[in-house]
Design a protein around this motif. Structure first.
Motif, mmCIF file in Angstrom:
data_model
loop_
_atom_site.group_PDB
_atom_site.id
_atom_site.type_symbol
_atom_site.label_atom_id
_atom_site.label_comp_id
_atom_site.label_asym_id
_atom_site.label_seq_id
_atom_site.Cartn_x
_atom_site.Cartn_y
_atom_site.Cartn_z
ATOM 1 N N ALA A 77 10.287 7.337 3.559
ATOM 2 C CA ALA A 77 8.350 6.647 4.662
ATOM 3 C C ALA A 77 8.912 6.877 5.459
ATOM 4 C CB ALA A 77 8.848 5.132 3.875
ATOM 5 N N ARG A 78 10.025 6.271 6.395
ATOM 6 C CA ARG A 78 9.687 6.599 7.826
ATOM 7 C C ARG A 78 9.576 8.300 7.975
ATOM 8 N NH1 ARG A 78 12.219 8.175 12.153
ATOM 9 N NH2 ARG A 78 13.624 9.336 11.001
ATOM 10 N N ARG A 79 9.798 8.930 8.039
ATOM 11 C CA ARG A 79 10.022 10.594 7.631
ATOM 12 C C ARG A 79 8.386 10.817 7.603
ATOM 13 N NH1 ARG A 79 13.630 12.150 4.652
ATOM 14 N NH2 ARG A 79 12.484 12.298 3.143
ATOM 15 N N LEU A 85 2.819 1.305 5.321
ATOM 16 C CA LEU A 85 1.528 1.385 4.293
ATOM 17 C C LEU A 85 2.234 1.181 2.951
ATOM 18 C CD1 LEU A 85 -0.681 4.499 5.055
ATOM 19 C CD2 LEU A 85 -1.212 2.329 5.168
ATOM 20 N N VAL A 86 3.615 1.469 2.726
ATOM 21 C CA VAL A 86 4.640 0.957 1.995
ATOM 22 C C VAL A 86 4.499 -1.047 1.914
ATOM 23 C CG1 VAL A 86 6.983 1.474 1.023
ATOM 24 C CG2 VAL A 86 5.289 3.476 1.663
ATOM 25 N N ASP A 87 5.105 -1.029 3.321
ATOM 26 C CA ASP A 87 5.549 -2.156 3.235
ATOM 27 C C ASP A 87 4.323 -2.879 3.174
ATOM 28 O OD1 ASP A 87 8.590 -1.445 3.897
ATOM 29 O OD2 ASP A 87 7.467 -1.757 6.375
ATOM 30 N N ALA A 88 2.952 -2.573 3.387
ATOM 31 C CA ALA A 88 2.266 -3.747 2.849
ATOM 32 C C ALA A 88 1.319 -3.354 1.237
ATOM 33 C CB ALA A 88 1.052 -3.090 3.661
ATOM 34 N N PRO A 92 9.542 -4.586 1.299
ATOM 35 C CA PRO A 92 10.427 -3.907 1.441
ATOM 36 C C PRO A 92 11.879 -4.446 0.907
ATOM 37 C CG PRO A 92 9.341 -4.800 3.458
ATOM 38 C CD PRO A 92 8.692 -5.351 2.694
ATOM 39 N N LEU A 93 12.067 -5.249 0.527
ATOM 40 C CA LEU A 93 13.561 -5.860 0.370
ATOM 41 C C LEU A 93 13.018 -5.804 -1.507
ATOM 42 C CD1 LEU A 93 14.042 -9.540 1.275
ATOM 43 C CD2 LEU A 93 15.410 -7.529 2.042
ATOM 44 N N VAL A 94 11.825 -5.710 -2.055
ATOM 45 C CA VAL A 94 11.589 -5.597 -3.940
ATOM 46 C C VAL A 94 12.297 -4.220 -3.648
ATOM 47 C CG1 VAL A 94 10.521 -5.305 -5.388
ATOM 48 C CG2 VAL A 94 10.418 -7.486 -3.866
ATOM 49 N N TYR A 95 11.241 -3.270 -2.506
ATOM 50 C CA TYR A 95 11.500 -1.685 -2.813
ATOM 51 C C TYR A 95 13.102 -1.591 -2.698
ATOM 52 C CZ TYR A 95 10.475 2.986 -1.753
ATOM 53 O OH TYR A 95 9.873 4.594 -2.212
ATOM 54 N N ALA A 96 13.434 -2.268 -1.950
ATOM 55 C CA ALA A 96 14.908 -1.180 -1.041
ATOM 56 C C ALA A 96 15.508 -1.508 -2.673
ATOM 57 C CB ALA A 96 15.616 -2.271 -0.294
ATOM 58 N N CYS A 232 19.576 -6.977 6.390
ATOM 59 C CA CYS A 232 18.735 -6.714 7.436
ATOM 60 C C CYS A 232 17.695 -5.429 7.209
ATOM 61 C CB CYS A 232 20.170 -6.045 7.977
ATOM 62 S SG CYS A 232 21.180 -6.794 8.263
ATOM 63 N N VAL A 233 16.660 -5.733 5.766
ATOM 64 C CA VAL A 233 15.843 -4.296 5.630
ATOM 65 C C VAL A 233 14.908 -4.872 6.352
ATOM 66 C CG1 VAL A 233 14.618 -4.003 4.176
ATOM 67 C CG2 VAL A 233 16.359 -3.674 3.527
ATOM 68 N N ARG A 234 14.494 -4.296 7.338
ATOM 69 C CA ARG A 234 13.300 -4.430 8.620
ATOM 70 C C ARG A 234 12.597 -5.129 8.274
ATOM 71 N NH1 ARG A 234 17.074 -2.555 9.996
ATOM 72 N NH2 ARG A 234 18.427 -1.600 11.602
ATOM 73 N N ARG A 235 11.919 -6.555 8.557
ATOM 74 C CA ARG A 235 10.408 -6.526 7.726
ATOM 75 C C ARG A 235 9.926 -7.818 9.290
ATOM 76 N NH1 ARG A 235 12.056 -11.394 3.543
ATOM 77 N NH2 ARG A 235 10.024 -10.375 3.182
ATOM 78 N N TYR A 236 8.451 -7.460 9.782
ATOM 79 C CA TYR A 236 7.754 -8.290 10.410
ATOM 80 C C TYR A 236 8.121 -8.168 11.327
ATOM 81 C CZ TYR A 236 7.613 -11.124 6.194
ATOM 82 O OH TYR A 236 7.237 -11.901 4.806
ATOM 83 N N GLY A 237 8.417 -6.583 11.547
ATOM 84 C CA GLY A 237 8.635 -5.569 13.177
ATOM 85 C C GLY A 237 9.470 -6.448 14.105
ATOM 86 N N LYS A 238 11.234 -7.408 13.222
ATOM 87 C CA LYS A 238 12.184 -8.004 13.658
ATOM 88 C C LYS A 238 12.425 -6.745 13.298
ATOM 89 C CE LYS A 238 10.939 -12.745 12.481
ATOM 90 N NZ LYS A 238 10.758 -13.159 13.788
#
Length: 734
Positions: A77-79, A85-88, A92-96, A232-238
């Motif tokens: 997704a990052r590449r 869009l994916v995080d929306a 991210p935790l469920v997808y990981a 540690c999966v990044r969320r909310y821009g943290k």
């Protein structure tokens, strides 16, 4: 339902992805590496070469491929710059978590396809020693468990760093540690487990359990690490820390990760396979325990019941003591460090006992209090999973307990008395062992076991009378061949799976030929006191040994590959002769192996003796062609070898290459150069009869107990020759 739909979509995407399909294809082909350039096991059995090496190579290569695939998928997704869009669309935790499960399922698919693809070839190559259960277990344990390890490792590396390049570096570093620094640490080498050999004729449950335990320990640990990285999966821009603190608000998430890490630490520390004996091999603490005053041991009995499914032992040992001291005494016994003692009773009453923490030579110290009674019956109930000595932690497998093979030695069979003298110097022992029907109990010594009861539950009880404070018991699915020769009775026990190979090699004829020749020329070995010898094929263990009435022959001596070794004979029957001659030169007469690169060893006299036997059986022309001329050709090739003529280039090679070349060259010296020198000595001393008299004298010489080995200097002195007298035309130095 949403998670299940996401998993289905992710799995289908992996099945359509070019890179993931390439990883699957390369994983299915990865066992080829074990047949070509990556051979962690030096093949000594058939299954070493056609099953163990391919499955181990598949675990290494497949694990690396799936670890890299996990990193690539995490970065997708990052590449593509669609992270936001994916995080929306999905947490991210469920997808990981869904991505991890899809990768693990894809790894299981790759394993299944690999096993199906290689099954026909392995079955055809292994021939009569193929076993479907062994095939499935080795691929599942050696290869299958490596794939999820690397998926977890690669995924965790990315979730911590969120950079593909750094993740690959971290993943590669841990893989490199497993292959190098941790290679000799059996609990740490998660990618390349310590497997030194596997058995053809018997079973491999012990080593499979060990590798599975290590892999499952690492799975617990890496699952815990992945769990922390998941938080540690990044969320909310943290960043990583901020995301971890927010995700950890639901306490069960970090609790599960910490429980997994704690379970990993406990499993590592509580491993049941290897003991914690004092690494100082010269330590003799247990033998220095003073004998009890006024106490003698009159007899001992043991009722031993191995559990062939669990690989454990349950036993009840009883000792009869006479106590003339009139006071309490403390008896010391050695017991396998893996065993627990559930009760100790003296004359029916419980008595205090203690097992110390100190361990030595694969023994733990059991101490119990004997009452002041004049006659004492001490009963000990014990059992557990026998641990192996830590000096052989990278060569585990000898203490196999299964439905086809059992080996119980001394304190693993029953507690071994350390500080009580036997009445009259001889301690009688009666041992009963309950085994599955179809197994044969073989005491290692002069004792003979017989069935005393059929128990109606698929087991039979064997009993034998023996002497001494300890003893060794072998049991297995054995065939027994009785051979009468030269006044000797040889009872040859070998695995039933090997029956076809043994019959094709003419085992009985080979035993007869060797016994008749060696007994006539050298005499019977010292461990055949009454003219009867039990020759027992053991599970592959790296060597044999002998005692009065019995001798152990390693399984690797009789594999199809070994029986076709041209250096030992022109055909299988001759190689069989070679291995049997080692009962005289090697066991009956020992050689120091301190210098494995030297020419002088048991092999030289063994090959020479084989030449003499074959000469009697098939004629001088045959022996000249298949032995002497082959020796000369090998020695001439040795003299022309580039590294022999230029040793400085050998020293410049990597250590592994140096070792492989040195081993190959040392075999030429031992199997070809030394027999040629002995043949030359035969000519110089006056012929075969004179050489026979010399060798007979050396074989029957009075031994120095401090150094009982036959040396090259001894041989030269007996012949009245010098090293220069036996120099060959190539002028090789010994």
């Amino acid at each position: 339902m949403r998670a299940a739909r996401l998993f289905s979509l992710e799995a289908r995407r992996l099945l359509r992805g070019r890179l993931s399909l390439l990883a699957l294809l390369l994983t299915a082909l990865s066992p080829l590496a074990g047949l070509t350039f990556y051979r962690p096991i030096d093949p000594v059995t058939t299954l070493d070469g056609c099953l163990a090496n391919p499955s181990l190579a598949g675990g290494l290569a497949g694990g690396v491929l799936f670890g890299l695939l996990a990193i690539h998928e995490c970065d997708r997704a990052r590449r593509a710059r669609v992270e936001t869009l994916v995080d929306a669309a999905v947490s991210p935790l469920v997808y990981a978590l869904v991505r991890l499960l899809a990768l693990l399922a894809f790894a299981a698919l790759a394993l299944g396809l690999t096993m199906l693809a290689w099954l026909p070839w392995t079955a055809w190559t292994a021939g009569g020693v193929f076993d479907l259960q062994t095939y499935l277990l080795m691929y599942l344990v050696f290869m299958g468990l490596a794939l999820p390890l690397c998926v977890l490792l690669g995924g965790a590396a990315y979730q911590f760093t969120r950079r593909q390049d750094l993740s690959i570096v971290l993943f590669a570093a841990l893989c490199a540690l497993s292959l190098t620094v941790w290679a000799e640490e059996w609990q740490l080498c998660f990618l390349n487990p310590c497997v030194w050999a596997v058995s053809d004729d018997f079973t491999n449950f012990r080593i499979l359990r060990s590798v599975a335990y290590v892999r499952l320990t690492w799975l617990l640990g890496l699952a815990g690490v992945w769990g922390v990285s998941w938080l540690c999966v990044r969320r909310y821009g943290k960043g990583a820390l901020g995301s971890l603190l927010r995700a950890a608000r639901r306490v069960y998430r970090p609790a599960v990760a910490l429980c997994l890490l704690a379970a990993c630490g406990w499993a590592y520390a509580a491993q049941p396979f290897v003991d914690h004996s004092n690494p100082d091999l010269t330590a003799m603490t247990f033998y220095e325990i003073p004998f009890m005053e006024g106490v003698t041991c009159l007899s001992r009995t043991a009722d031993v019941r191995p559990d062939v499914n669990a690989g454990t032992v349950w036993g009840r040992a009883t000792y009869e003591f006479a106590n003339a001291s009139g006071r309490e005494q403390t008896v010391a016994l050695a017991i396998n460090p893996g065993y627990e003692v559930t009760s100790v009773k003296a004359n029916g009453a419980d008595v205090p006992f203690h097992i110390g923490d100190y361990q030595e030579s694969n023994w733990a110290l059991l101490q119990a209090t004997l009452p002041a009674d004049a006659q004492i019956e001490l009963e000990i109930v014990y059992g557990g999973f026998p641990q192996e000595w830590n000096v052989s932690e990278t060569m585990q497998g000898s203490d196999e307990i299964s439905s086809r093979y059992i080996c119980l030695e001394h304190a693993s069979l029953a507690p071994y008395i350390l500080n009580a003298e036997a009445e009259g110097g001889v301690l009688p022992a009666t041992i009963e062992v309950t085994l599955p029907t179809g197994m044969t109990a073989i005491p290692f010594g002069t004792a003979e076991a017989e069935v005393v009861s059929e128990n109606g539950d698929g087991t039979a009880t064997w009993r034998y009378e023996d002497e001494g404070p300890g003893g060794i018991l072998y049991a297995g699915d054995y065939v027994c061949a009785d051979v009468e020769a030269a006044g000797l009775t040889v009872r040859f026990y070998y695995g039933r799976k090997h029956q076809g190979i043994m019959e094709e090699a003419g085992a009985a004829d080979a035993i007869r030929a060797v016994a008749e020749y060696c007994a006539a020329h050298y005499g019977a070995p010292s461990f055949v006191p009454d003219g009867t010898l039990k020759l027992i094929e053991s599970r592959v263990s790296g060597g044999g040994y002998a005692t009065a009435g019995a001798s152990l022959a390693d399984e690797q001596d009789f594999t199809a590959a070994n029986l076709s070794d041209a250096a030992k004979g022109g055909m299988a029957g001759e190689v069989m002769i070679h291995e049997l001659v080692h009962q005289w030169w090697g066991l009956g007469c020992m050689f120091d192996v301190a210098d494995p690169s030297g020419a002088w060893s048991a092999e030289g006299l063994t090959v020479y003796t084989c030449y003499r036997i074959v000469k009697e059986l098939y004629g001088e022309a045959y022996a000249q062609e298949h032995y002497v001329e082959m020796w000369r050709a090998a020695v001439e090739g040795y003299a022309r070898n580039f590294y022999v003529r230029n040793p400085e280039y050998l020293a410049a090679l990597p250590e592994e290459e140096q070792l492989a070349i040195a081993n190959s060259l040392s075999q030429i010296r031992q199997y070809s150069e030394m027999p040629l020198k002995i043949l030359k000595a035969e000519e110089l001393v006056g012929g075969e009869a004179a050489m026979d008299a010399i060798l007979s004298g050396l074989f029957n010489r009075e031994l120095d107990p401090m150094y009982p080995y036959l040396t090259y200097a001894d041989f030269l002195a007996a012949c009245g020759l010098t090293e220069e007298d036996l120099s060959l035309e190539t002028d090789l130095s010994l």
